[in-house]
Enzyme design. Structure first.
Site, PDB file in Angstrom:
ATOM      1  N   LYS A 109       0.841  -1.204   0.000  1.00  0.00           N
ATOM      2  CA  LYS A 109       0.000   0.000   0.000  1.00  0.00           C
ATOM      3  C   LYS A 109       0.872   1.249   0.000  1.00  0.00           C
ATOM      4  O   LYS A 109       2.002   1.206   0.491  1.00  0.00           O
ATOM      5  CB  LYS A 109      -0.859   0.023   1.277  1.00  0.00           C
ATOM      6  CG  LYS A 109      -1.982  -0.985   1.312  1.00  0.00           C
ATOM      7  CD  LYS A 109      -2.773  -0.860   2.607  1.00  0.00           C
ATOM      8  CE  LYS A 109      -3.888  -1.883   2.674  1.00  0.00           C
ATOM      9  NZ  LYS A 109      -4.923  -1.693   1.656  1.00  0.00           N
TER      10      LYS A 109
ATOM     11  N   ARG B  94     -10.116 -11.672   2.082  1.00  0.00           N
ATOM     12  CA  ARG B  94     -10.914 -12.776   1.543  1.00  0.00           C
ATOM     13  C   ARG B  94     -10.161 -14.093   1.652  1.00  0.00           C
ATOM     14  O   ARG B  94     -10.773 -15.154   1.725  1.00  0.00           O
ATOM     15  CB  ARG B  94     -11.315 -12.459   0.095  1.00  0.00           C
ATOM     16  CG  ARG B  94     -10.153 -12.192  -0.825  1.00  0.00           C
ATOM     17  CD  ARG B  94     -10.543 -11.436  -2.093  1.00  0.00           C
ATOM     18  NE  ARG B  94     -10.827 -10.004  -1.846  1.00  0.00           N
ATOM     19  CZ  ARG B  94     -11.239  -9.156  -2.773  1.00  0.00           C
ATOM     20  NH1 ARG B  94     -11.418  -9.563  -4.010  1.00  0.00           N
ATOM     21  NH2 ARG B  94     -11.478  -7.897  -2.455  1.00  0.00           N
TER      22      ARG B  94
HETATM   23  N1  BES Z   1      -8.063  -3.824   4.388  1.00  0.00           N
HETATM   24  C1  BES Z   1      -8.215  -3.463   3.035  1.00  0.00           C
HETATM   25  C2  BES Z   1      -9.519  -2.726   2.761  1.00  0.00           C
HETATM   26  C3  BES Z   1      -9.653  -1.346   3.329  1.00  0.00           C
HETATM   27  C4  BES Z   1      -9.215  -0.253   2.618  1.00  0.00           C
HETATM   28  C5  BES Z   1     -10.273  -1.154   4.536  1.00  0.00           C
HETATM   29  C6  BES Z   1      -9.396   1.009   3.143  1.00  0.00           C
HETATM   30  C7  BES Z   1     -10.452   0.114   5.045  1.00  0.00           C
HETATM   31  C8  BES Z   1     -10.014   1.194   4.342  1.00  0.00           C
HETATM   32  C9  BES Z   1      -8.199  -4.698   2.143  1.00  0.00           C
HETATM   33  O1  BES Z   1      -7.402  -5.742   2.568  1.00  0.00           O
HETATM   34  C10 BES Z   1      -7.679  -4.266   0.811  1.00  0.00           C
HETATM   35  O2  BES Z   1      -6.576  -3.818   0.744  1.00  0.00           O
HETATM   36  N2  BES Z   1      -8.518  -4.393  -0.213  1.00  0.00           N
HETATM   37  C11 BES Z   1      -8.168  -4.000  -1.523  1.00  0.00           C
HETATM   38  C12 BES Z   1      -8.732  -5.029  -2.475  1.00  0.00           C
HETATM   39  C13 BES Z   1      -8.282  -4.866  -3.885  1.00  0.00           C
HETATM   40  C14 BES Z   1      -6.801  -5.160  -3.996  1.00  0.00           C
HETATM   41  C15 BES Z   1      -9.087  -5.792  -4.764  1.00  0.00           C
HETATM   42  C16 BES Z   1      -8.771  -2.626  -1.804  1.00  0.00           C
HETATM   43  O3  BES Z   1      -9.909  -2.379  -1.390  1.00  0.00           O
HETATM   44  O4  BES Z   1      -8.091  -1.803  -2.396  1.00  0.00           O
HETATM   45 ZN    ZN Z   2      -5.375  -5.543   1.944  1.00  0.00          ZN
END
Ligand code: BES
Ligand code: ZN
Ligand code: ZN
Length: 489
Positions: free
Chosen positions: A265, A339
């Protein structure tokens, strides 16, 4: 701060008496209390209006009047909020104790003493919530006791229930607010073990890395592969005292820190990813309350816990893992890890627990925040019955849900090229929250199941006096408790 219930005919002497006023009507007062005329006539009763004065007569030297707004717009949520405001003002006025007094009219405006007592107690207790564990000079709060005065035999029972809901929510908030170096997978497991020691009827089993491997949970192991911290799988069980009305399973994402892994990230706000265990915190919070509420269901709480870190041993984009139910998964994006840990937990639940219903909670996607913002959690389910039950529970406790679609074509988007599934859809089809849900759908078989995406609501919702703001909200705890309390077995 201690919170107790009393009959409104018995107003104890106090540092601060709090009374309420509807818009356009004089403040509602206990018979013995007189307010100075000019003050009383200045009160307009707008929602959250707050004024205090010295009393001319009565059990307290000081009276605080809180506005409730128009009677037609008044509800339990407004009562929670003004209750929180009252307690916060009592704290800033440095009172040692306070009394919140409610009239017959106020109680009938929320349809009875049980609702009124619960709302006052939730608002007061959660409004006073603080997380000061790591402050070298914690704020010294003088307020020791808040007495909630109301009428009717069920008012005290309502207060009691509200306090149980609030304590469970505060338990979840404490887990959320801990920095990730204090809330590692093993710390979540320890918190779960502590719940089992505390409440009669609650058992806890924690599976460590060797047992997780033995069960074949390759997806959970894959997420944990880049971390120095071993994964943990928490399995809490609550057994009711009498005959059980059915078996339900609650599953929560317990990702104690999400860097994204190799698909790392950006640095901005990455600190918020300590909250990526909020679904797990909500499940643990529920188990804080089940025994006290005499829940009539057998409840299982399953929380897969892991960190998601980049490392030489971490799973790489394109790697394949095998879930407990034998499904093979291409990990195209290591940041879609929620997931992955959940699919093994859901396989475990469906194969080993065989519940009548599953509800999972997860901070799963940024997409749900884009779609719904911070005031609504997304609900995705194929069961109309579960959807209706959860929507009305959410409405009752003001932890609101909004349905998002979950269709066969979402499910098909998640099919893999090399393996059975992939963890993200290709070609940017949108509907990110539904994609996440659709991936999980492959692991629940025919069990009625609802997925709640709480990425927007677990923290950072707008401040509603007793909830919201930058810290963990404890979202999900009151919702699930209410669901279990009202569900027909
Ligand atoms: N934990 C994150 C989702 C999240 C993002 C929660 C911002 C709260 C605030 C999750 O694990 C994630 O990173 N999801 C990705 C999925 C994508 C790579 C398909 C996302 O939402 O960007
Ligand atoms: Zn994530
Ligand atoms: Zn995550």
């Amino acid at each position: 701060m201690k919170c107790i219930a009393k009959d409104s005919a018995l107003v104890p002497n106090t540092d601060l008496l709090v009374v309420f006023a509807f818009a356009g009507a004089p403040p509602m007062l206990p018979p013995s209390v007189k307010l100075p005329k000019p003050f009383a006539s200045a009160v307009r009763g707008e929602f959250r209006e707050i004024r205090h004065t010295d009393a001319a007569q009565g059990p307290s030297p000081r009276v605080l009047v809180l506005g409730l707004g128009k009677p037609a717009e008044f509800d339990v949520e407004r009562l929670r909020r003004v209750s929180a405001l009252a307690v916060q003002r009592a704290e800033s006025l440095e009172c040692a104790n306070a009394v919140l007094w409610t009239s017959k009219a106020l109680i009938s405006a929320v349809k009875g003493g049980r609702n009124a007592g619960a709302a006052l107690a939730e608002g007061a207790s959660l409004g006073a919530y603080r997380f000061q564990t790591h402050k070298s000079k914690p704020k010294n709060v003088k307020l020791q006791r808040v007495t909630l005065c109301g009428e009717g035999s069920d008012f005290a029972a309502g207060v009691e229930r509200g306090l149980v809901y609030a304590a469970a929510t505060a338990f979840a908030r404490d887990l959320q607010n801990q920095p990730a170096n204090f809330m590692r997978p093993r710390d979540m497991a320890a918190a779960a073990q502590q719940l089992a020691r505390r409440g009669a009827g609650v058992r806890c089993r924690v599976l460590g890395a060797p047992q997780i491997r033995k069960l074949g949970m390759g997806a959970l192991l894959g997420v944990a592969a880049g971390s120095q911290e071993p994964p943990q799988l928490i399995h809490l069980t609550y057994t009711p005292k009498g005959r059980s009305r059915g078996r339900v399973a609650l599953v929560g994402k317990g990702l104690t820190f999400d860097t994204g892994g190799i698909s790392i990230k950006p640095a901005g706000k990455m600190w918020d990813m300590k909250y990526d265990m909020s679904g797990g915190a909500a499940v643990l919070g529920v188990f804080h309350a089940l025994a006290e509420l005499g829940c009539p269901f057998e409840v299982h709480g399953v929380v897969p816990c892991s960190e998601n870190m980049p490392d030489g041993r971490a799973v790489k984009p394109g790697d394949m893992v095998r879930a407990m139910n034998g499904t093979t998964i291409e990990v195209l994006n290591t940041d879609a890890e929620g997931r992955l840990i959940l699919c093994d937990a859901l396989s475990y639940v469906t194969a080993r627990i065989k519940p009548d219903a599953i509800v999972d909670l997860a901070t799963l996607t940024g997409a749900v925040v884009v779609a719904l913002g911070h005031e609504y959690s997304g609900i995705m389910t194929r069961s109309d019955a579960l959807r209706d039950e959860l929507l009305s529970a959410g409405e009752a406790v003001a932890e609101r849900l909004w349905p998002l679609p979950l269709a066969e074509h979402h499910r098909d988007l998640m099919r893999g090229e090399v393996a059975d599934l992939k963890n993200i859809a290709l070609g940017d089809p949108g509907a990110g929250a539904s994609q996440g849900a659709a991936f999980l759908w492959h692991f629940v078989g025919d069990t009625p199941w609802a997925h709640l995406d709480i990425a927007g609501t677990a923290w950072g919702a707008s401040n509603r006096d007793y909830v919201g703001g930058p810290m963990g909200s404890g979202v999900g705890v009151r919702l699930l408790l209410r669901w279990l309390e009202t569900r027909r077995g």
